[in-house]
Structures are given as structure tokens and as C-alpha cells.
Design a protein around this motif. Sequence first.
Motif, PDB file in Angstrom:
ATOM      1  N   THR A  75     -43.791  43.569  65.213  1.00  0.00           N
ATOM      2  CA  THR A  75     -44.823  44.593  65.349  1.00  0.00           C
ATOM      3  C   THR A  75     -44.233  45.868  65.948  1.00  0.00           C
ATOM      4  O   THR A  75     -43.115  45.857  66.475  1.00  0.00           O
ATOM      5  N   PRO A  76     -44.952  47.002  65.878  1.00  0.00           N
ATOM      6  CA  PRO A  76     -44.375  48.273  66.314  1.00  0.00           C
ATOM      7  C   PRO A  76     -43.830  48.273  67.743  1.00  0.00           C
ATOM      8  O   PRO A  76     -42.751  48.836  68.002  1.00  0.00           O
ATOM      9  N   LEU A  77     -44.546  47.668  68.689  1.00  0.00           N
ATOM     10  CA  LEU A  77     -44.078  47.640  70.074  1.00  0.00           C
ATOM     11  C   LEU A  77     -42.754  46.899  70.180  1.00  0.00           C
ATOM     12  O   LEU A  77     -41.802  47.369  70.837  1.00  0.00           O
ATOM     13  N   VAL A  78     -42.653  45.756  69.531  1.00  0.00           N
ATOM     14  CA  VAL A  78     -41.419  44.972  69.595  1.00  0.00           C
ATOM     15  C   VAL A  78     -40.270  45.713  68.922  1.00  0.00           C
ATOM     16  O   VAL A  78     -39.133  45.707  69.418  1.00  0.00           O
ATOM     17  N   VAL A  79     -40.537  46.346  67.806  1.00  0.00           N
ATOM     18  CA  VAL A  79     -39.488  47.100  67.121  1.00  0.00           C
ATOM     19  C   VAL A  79     -38.912  48.182  68.026  1.00  0.00           C
ATOM     20  O   VAL A  79     -37.690  48.372  68.094  1.00  0.00           O
ATOM     21  N   GLU A  80     -39.770  48.898  68.750  1.00  0.00           N
ATOM     22  CA  GLU A  80     -39.276  49.937  69.657  1.00  0.00           C
ATOM     23  C   GLU A  80     -38.446  49.338  70.784  1.00  0.00           C
ATOM     24  O   GLU A  80     -37.434  49.912  71.200  1.00  0.00           O
ATOM     25  N   MET A  81     -38.879  48.185  71.312  1.00  0.00           N
ATOM     26  CA  MET A  81     -38.100  47.522  72.365  1.00  0.00           C
ATOM     27  C   MET A  81     -36.745  47.073  71.833  1.00  0.00           C
ATOM     28  O   MET A  81     -35.711  47.242  72.500  1.00  0.00           O
ATOM     29  N   LEU A  82     -36.727  46.503  70.627  1.00  0.00           N
ATOM     30  CA  LEU A  82     -35.467  46.053  70.045  1.00  0.00           C
ATOM     31  C   LEU A  82     -34.570  47.220  69.668  1.00  0.00           C
ATOM     32  O   LEU A  82     -33.345  47.129  69.760  1.00  0.00           O
ATOM     33  N   ARG A  83     -35.182  48.322  69.238  1.00  0.00           N
ATOM     34  CA  ARG A  83     -34.379  49.492  68.876  1.00  0.00           C
ATOM     35  C   ARG A  83     -33.532  49.947  70.066  1.00  0.00           C
ATOM     36  O   ARG A  83     -32.332  50.251  69.924  1.00  0.00           O
ATOM     37  N   ALA A  84     -34.150  49.987  71.246  1.00  0.00           N
ATOM     38  CA  ALA A  84     -33.409  50.394  72.444  1.00  0.00           C
ATOM     39  C   ALA A  84     -32.271  49.416  72.738  1.00  0.00           C
ATOM     40  O   ALA A  84     -31.159  49.821  73.095  1.00  0.00           O
ATOM     41  N   LYS A  85     -32.522  48.114  72.590  1.00  0.00           N
ATOM     42  CA  LYS A  85     -31.484  47.113  72.850  1.00  0.00           C
ATOM     43  C   LYS A  85     -30.349  47.220  71.834  1.00  0.00           C
ATOM     44  O   LYS A  85     -29.166  47.117  72.201  1.00  0.00           O
ATOM     45  N   PHE A  86     -30.690  47.424  70.571  1.00  0.00           N
ATOM     46  CA  PHE A  86     -29.660  47.534  69.538  1.00  0.00           C
ATOM     47  C   PHE A  86     -28.794  48.777  69.770  1.00  0.00           C
ATOM     48  O   PHE A  86     -27.570  48.721  69.616  1.00  0.00           O
ATOM     49  N   LEU A  87     -29.423  49.886  70.118  1.00  0.00           N
ATOM     50  CA  LEU A  87     -28.650  51.111  70.342  1.00  0.00           C
ATOM     51  C   LEU A  87     -27.713  50.953  71.537  1.00  0.00           C
ATOM     52  O   LEU A  87     -26.585  51.465  71.527  1.00  0.00           O
ATOM     53  N   GLU A  88     -28.155  50.251  72.589  1.00  0.00           N
ATOM     54  CA  GLU A  88     -27.275  50.011  73.738  1.00  0.00           C
ATOM     55  C   GLU A  88     -26.034  49.229  73.327  1.00  0.00           C
ATOM     56  O   GLU A  88     -24.955  49.414  73.889  1.00  0.00           O
ATOM     57  N   GLN A  89     -26.175  48.341  72.345  1.00  0.00           N
ATOM     58  CA  GLN A  89     -25.052  47.522  71.900  1.00  0.00           C
ATOM     59  C   GLN A  89     -24.277  48.170  70.757  1.00  0.00           C
ATOM     60  O   GLN A  89     -23.350  47.573  70.212  1.00  0.00           O
ATOM     61  N   GLY A  90     -24.670  49.395  70.376  1.00  0.00           N
ATOM     62  CA  GLY A  90     -23.979  50.085  69.297  1.00  0.00           C
ATOM     63  C   GLY A  90     -24.277  49.523  67.928  1.00  0.00           C
ATOM     64  O   GLY A  90     -23.466  49.660  67.001  1.00  0.00           O
ATOM     65  N   LEU A  91     -25.444  48.890  67.754  1.00  0.00           N
ATOM     66  CA  LEU A  91     -25.816  48.291  66.467  1.00  0.00           C
ATOM     67  C   LEU A  91     -26.693  49.240  65.666  1.00  0.00           C
ATOM     68  O   LEU A  91     -27.454  50.026  66.233  1.00  0.00           O
ATOM     69  N   ARG A  92     -26.617  49.146  64.372  1.00  0.00           N
ATOM     70  CA  ARG A  92     -27.520  49.922  63.540  1.00  0.00           C
ATOM     71  C   ARG A  92     -28.918  49.293  63.630  1.00  0.00           C
ATOM     72  O   ARG A  92     -29.057  48.100  63.901  1.00  0.00           O
ATOM     73  N   THR A  93     -29.930  50.100  63.400  1.00  0.00           N
ATOM     74  CA  THR A  93     -31.305  49.630  63.592  1.00  0.00           C
ATOM     75  C   THR A  93     -32.097  49.542  62.285  1.00  0.00           C
ATOM     76  O   THR A  93     -33.304  49.284  62.314  1.00  0.00           O
ATOM     77  N   ASP A  94     -31.449  49.732  61.142  1.00  0.00           N
ATOM     78  CA  ASP A  94     -32.188  49.717  59.885  1.00  0.00           C
ATOM     79  C   ASP A  94     -32.686  48.323  59.509  1.00  0.00           C
ATOM     80  O   ASP A  94     -33.544  48.179  58.628  1.00  0.00           O
ATOM     81  N   ALA A  95     -32.165  47.285  60.178  1.00  0.00           N
ATOM     82  CA  ALA A  95     -32.636  45.922  59.904  1.00  0.00           C
ATOM     83  C   ALA A  95     -33.979  45.636  60.560  1.00  0.00           C
ATOM     84  O   ALA A  95     -34.607  44.619  60.247  1.00  0.00           O
ATOM     85  N   LEU A  96     -34.432  46.501  61.473  1.00  0.00           N
ATOM     86  CA  LEU A  96     -35.696  46.284  62.171  1.00  0.00           C
ATOM     87  C   LEU A  96     -36.844  46.752  61.288  1.00  0.00           C
ATOM     88  O   LEU A  96     -36.957  47.938  60.972  1.00  0.00           O
ATOM     89  N   LYS A  97     -37.697  45.829  60.884  1.00  0.00           N
ATOM     90  CA  LYS A  97     -38.788  46.117  59.957  1.00  0.00           C
ATOM     91  C   LYS A  97     -40.134  46.005  60.683  1.00  0.00           C
ATOM     92  O   LYS A  97     -40.465  44.949  61.220  1.00  0.00           O
ATOM     93  N   THR A  98     -40.887  47.094  60.674  1.00  0.00           N
ATOM     94  CA  THR A  98     -42.177  47.115  61.360  1.00  0.00           C
ATOM     95  C   THR A  98     -43.245  46.438  60.506  1.00  0.00           C
ATOM     96  O   THR A  98     -43.401  46.741  59.322  1.00  0.00           O
ATOM     97  N   VAL A  99     -43.978  45.519  61.128  1.00  0.00           N
ATOM     98  CA  VAL A  99     -45.050  44.779  60.465  1.00  0.00           C
ATOM     99  C   VAL A  99     -46.308  44.919  61.312  1.00  0.00           C
ATOM    100  O   VAL A  99     -46.279  44.685  62.520  1.00  0.00           O
ATOM    101  N   ARG A 100     -47.396  45.301  60.693  1.00  0.00           N
ATOM    102  CA  ARG A 100     -48.661  45.391  61.416  1.00  0.00           C
ATOM    103  C   ARG A 100     -49.295  44.014  61.565  1.00  0.00           C
ATOM    104  O   ARG A 100     -49.194  43.192  60.648  1.00  0.00           O
ATOM    105  N   PRO A 101     -49.939  43.727  62.699  1.00  0.00           N
ATOM    106  CA  PRO A 101     -50.645  42.456  62.826  1.00  0.00           C
ATOM    107  C   PRO A 101     -51.617  42.261  61.666  1.00  0.00           C
ATOM    108  O   PRO A 101     -52.335  43.168  61.275  1.00  0.00           O
ATOM    109  N   GLY A 102     -51.596  41.062  61.105  1.00  0.00           N
ATOM    110  CA  GLY A 102     -52.415  40.746  59.943  1.00  0.00           C
ATOM    111  C   GLY A 102     -51.666  40.798  58.633  1.00  0.00           C
ATOM    112  O   GLY A 102     -52.181  40.336  57.602  1.00  0.00           O
ATOM    113  N   ALA A 103     -50.460  41.364  58.637  1.00  0.00           N
ATOM    114  CA  ALA A 103     -49.700  41.536  57.392  1.00  0.00           C
ATOM    115  C   ALA A 103     -48.983  40.246  56.986  1.00  0.00           C
ATOM    116  O   ALA A 103     -48.702  39.374  57.809  1.00  0.00           O
ATOM    117  N   ASP A 104     -48.672  40.167  55.684  1.00  0.00           N
ATOM    118  CA  ASP A 104     -47.894  39.059  55.114  1.00  0.00           C
ATOM    119  C   ASP A 104     -46.484  39.540  54.809  1.00  0.00           C
ATOM    120  O   ASP A 104     -46.280  40.695  54.419  1.00  0.00           O
TER     121      ASP A 104
END
Length: 535
Positions: A75-104
Motif C-alpha cells: 500500500t502507499p504508506l508501506v511503499v514510502e517507508m520501503l523507498r526510504a530503506k531502499f535508498l539508504e541501501q543504494g537500491l533502485r526503487t522501481d520494483a516497489l509497486k503501489t497497490v490500493r487496499p481492495g485491489a487484486d
Amino acid sequence: MNLSLYGYDDHWIAVDCGMMIRQDLPDQPLQIPDVEHLAAHGMIPDAVFITHGHEDHIGALAWIWPRWQCPVYATPLVVEMLRAKFLEQGLRTDALKTVRPGADVACGPFRVTFLPVTHSIPESCALSIVTPGARVLHTGDWKIDANPLTGEPMQPALFQSLAPVDLVVADSTNADVEGHSRSEAEASAALEAVIRECSGRVVVSCFASNIARIRALGSIAERSGRRVALLGRSMERMAAIAARLGYLDDFPARVPTHDLGYLPPEEVLIIATGSQGEPRSALSRMAQGRHAAIDLQPGDDIIFSARAIPGNERPIERLKAGFKRLDVRVHDEHSDPALHASGHPAREELRLLYTWLKPKMLLPVHGELAHQEAHRALATSLGIAVPVLARNGNVVTLRHDTLDVTDQHHPRPQLIASRDRPPANGDTRRSAASHQRSLSIAVTVLPMEAGWTRIGRLLWDCDSALPLDEEALADWLDTRIDRIPADTVLQLRQQLFRPLQDWLSERLPDLPELHLQLMPADPQPEYEVRSTSSP
């Protein structure tokens, strides 16, 4: 820490990827799941699905994802939290996919649906995992709260539409607690009642991810005539992410940390990290009288608005003892249980969920074995089969209405040392240190009933640039000194000097000559203080 894999027809997906802080070990390393054995068994996930943003569900992903290189759905909140962690580790963030609650999300033979649930962090979701062979509901962490302070209450119709499910993989954390978990609104009311009775500064410690409680404390501060401040790196980061996503739109203006000392005590409410006794936290520094921005005084109040995580009892008690030495009043779950609301379901909530889902079988997860056994007893009384209580490393096979342990892996502890984590300020640069000649360290110590504890600011000086992590050094000293059973400062220094020298040798390219001075906070004639360069 949590990591579950689901497999069907040689395809795999992962659910969550968490870590834990090993406060029982020197330097408090991170422990992350062992995924080395997964590749050997062909168990490499095609995607990762995250239920919510707590560290025990997402904290290891930045270290483990490079081995998988797969999409991460959250979900959007988790993606933003993970984005910060990935950037700290020098990882690209394009693998992070935002999904809205209720989505398939379709992934190979899996169809995964994010079902919104109530928990102590926004955007928490259960996962409906459907394959051609089975229908599984993975609850993640959840509770039923008719009056949540963020988000909407759980919608029974969403879960009723799934019935009957073949298997529910369900949270057991409070399965031994009868009744219903406390609403977040009740915890807010209890906090306000306590804060209104306080006459000095008030410090409330809660998890940085509990946005609902932080938001409630902002409103309480306004109603009680107090100015609010946030202390702690994780608190600042979480508040910034929550503000970007609109969760703190009505939060009052915050007082800059450096202005706290200028305000009358009765006008101050501080929300701080550190409820679990973490040595680097803002709360620990205040308890030891070494926070750069605030010195607590007799008559101030500290409120613990978080339950102790099992295993953290000793550092939490040490933290509370520090506040009591400062003559600061401590309020916690023992003095007022209503100050905290659990994010996990009690037995009545479990019963209600199972009337919605009508599961054929249950696999209890989370909590200790006693919680899972209590969960099994509850489900059995409802006519739900519980064939297995799984252990770490079990491969559990669901086939033709049966559930069996068909294999056992033996994961090994994977530890990440403090020095391997991203630095607190995000700066990965290291100073070039050369020709160090002398390093002087001065530590103020206080005799306790059993042993010693460090208080006040850590002082150190070197005659040339030194890439020394002061926070890591302070944390190591706190842990080491607490474990030394010395009768005098001289004995304490004799037992501390060599381990300190070894610790520095592992972290500095060239170890300078070390001078260690221990200063008793309450000097007595028999406490001999020396500062020679060797024991």
C-alpha cells in the motif's frame, strides 16, 4: 520477524519480510530471515506482498530483496517507508509497486487481494490468496475496532464474500485473551485524562508507526494547552511520510527541538521513540540525562503508551529506573492499562472473523507457542480443524482438505552488525583518517545495587580526524558496563579497557593510543579513578 512463502505448481510468492533487533546481543544487531536455503530448494519468490508497515514485517526487505530482484506489492504508506530503506541501501526503487487496499494482483497461478483491516498502523491488509487448488486467507496483524482513529472499520461483507475458505493463516498474538481488544479511541481518552493531571513536561513514548496515536496526541496537546514536539529519527521520518499521504493534515504546528528548553514545562508535550528501551532512542538519552535538547526535571511525567515486546522487559525496566532516579513520574500499562490499545484480536474478535470466513482449517501463526495452542483450542471449539502447529522452517502442504508438515528446513540466524546499517543521518561518507596518535574517552558512571550504569554525555577527543560512530560507541558502552560486576571504578575500568580496545580495533583503520577515564557520578574515597593508557 515474519516471512511466509506460498507455493503452487513450482511458483512462489512471499508474504512480508521482517526483522528483529537482538537486544540480548552486544551492539544490538539486526536479525533477518535466512533465505540461503530457499534458493537451494527452488523457493525463490516471483513477487513479495506486504501486509503492513511494521518493522517485523518489512525491516529485512532492503537486505534480502537484492537476492530476489522481484516486484514488491504494498500500500502507499508501506511503499514510502520501503523507498526510504531502499535508498539508504543504494537500491533502485522501481520494483516497489503501489497497490490500493481492495485491489487484486495476479502473479502466475496466484490471485492476491488486499483486504483492509484495522491495526495500529494505517493501510494494514489481510491477503486473500487464491490458486486453482485452494483459497487461503492470510490475516496479517489485525483487530476489530468499531471506532478507529484512522481509516474505516473492517467491512464484514468483504470477508463474508470469501466464505468458505479452505485455510485461514491467522494472528494468534492475543488468542489467550478473552473478550475484545480495546479501541484506539479508549486509549486516546485515557491518555488525555492522565495528561490533564500533569503539571510539568509530559513525554509520551509510543511506536513511531502508530499514526493514529500520534495524531490523537496532537489533538490532546491542543485541548490541554500544550505545544507538541517530536523526538527521534524514526518518529520524524514516519511523521513526514504520514504528512505527505494526508494522515496528519490536522496535526498542530510542531515546536522545533532546539526551542523546547525555552518553553514553560506545563506547555510542553513531547512524543518520543524508545518505548522498548532501545539504547539509541530519544527516550534512553533523556533517561540518562544526555539528550542534547531536553533535560527532564523532578515533577515531569513520562507515559509509556506501548506494550512491552517479549524479550525487551529488562531494557525497559532499566529505562524506567533511569527516570525514577531523575524523580520523573512514570505512567505505564501497570499503573493504567488503558494507556495502550493492542493492535491484535482477542478471542471474541477471532470468533467473529471465523463466522464471516467459515474456514475449513486454521494454521495459527504469530505469538508464542502458548498463544498458538490457545488459538487451536478456540478454533476446535468452533468446529474448525487445526491439524498443524507450524515451527520455523516447516513446509506445510495443503492438499485435498488435508494439512501436513511435509518437510523441515533449518534456517540459521542471520545477523547484521550495527556498523553495517545505514548511518543515522543517511550520510554514507567516511572521513579519511590517518596518523591518529591518541584517543581519549571520558565516561561518567553511577553505582547501582548490582554493577554500574553510564549517565550523562559521552566525551571523546582525538588529535586527528577519526571515523568513529559516537552513537554506536555509546550503545556498546551502555551494554558492556551494565554487565560488568565490579565493586569499584578501578575494577570496572580494568574489565572494560581491553574489550573497548578490541571493539575500536574492529571499526577503525588505525587504532590510536587509547586513554580511558571513568568518573563516578557520586565520588567516594574508595573509588580510585585512573586515566593511564593501559590497564
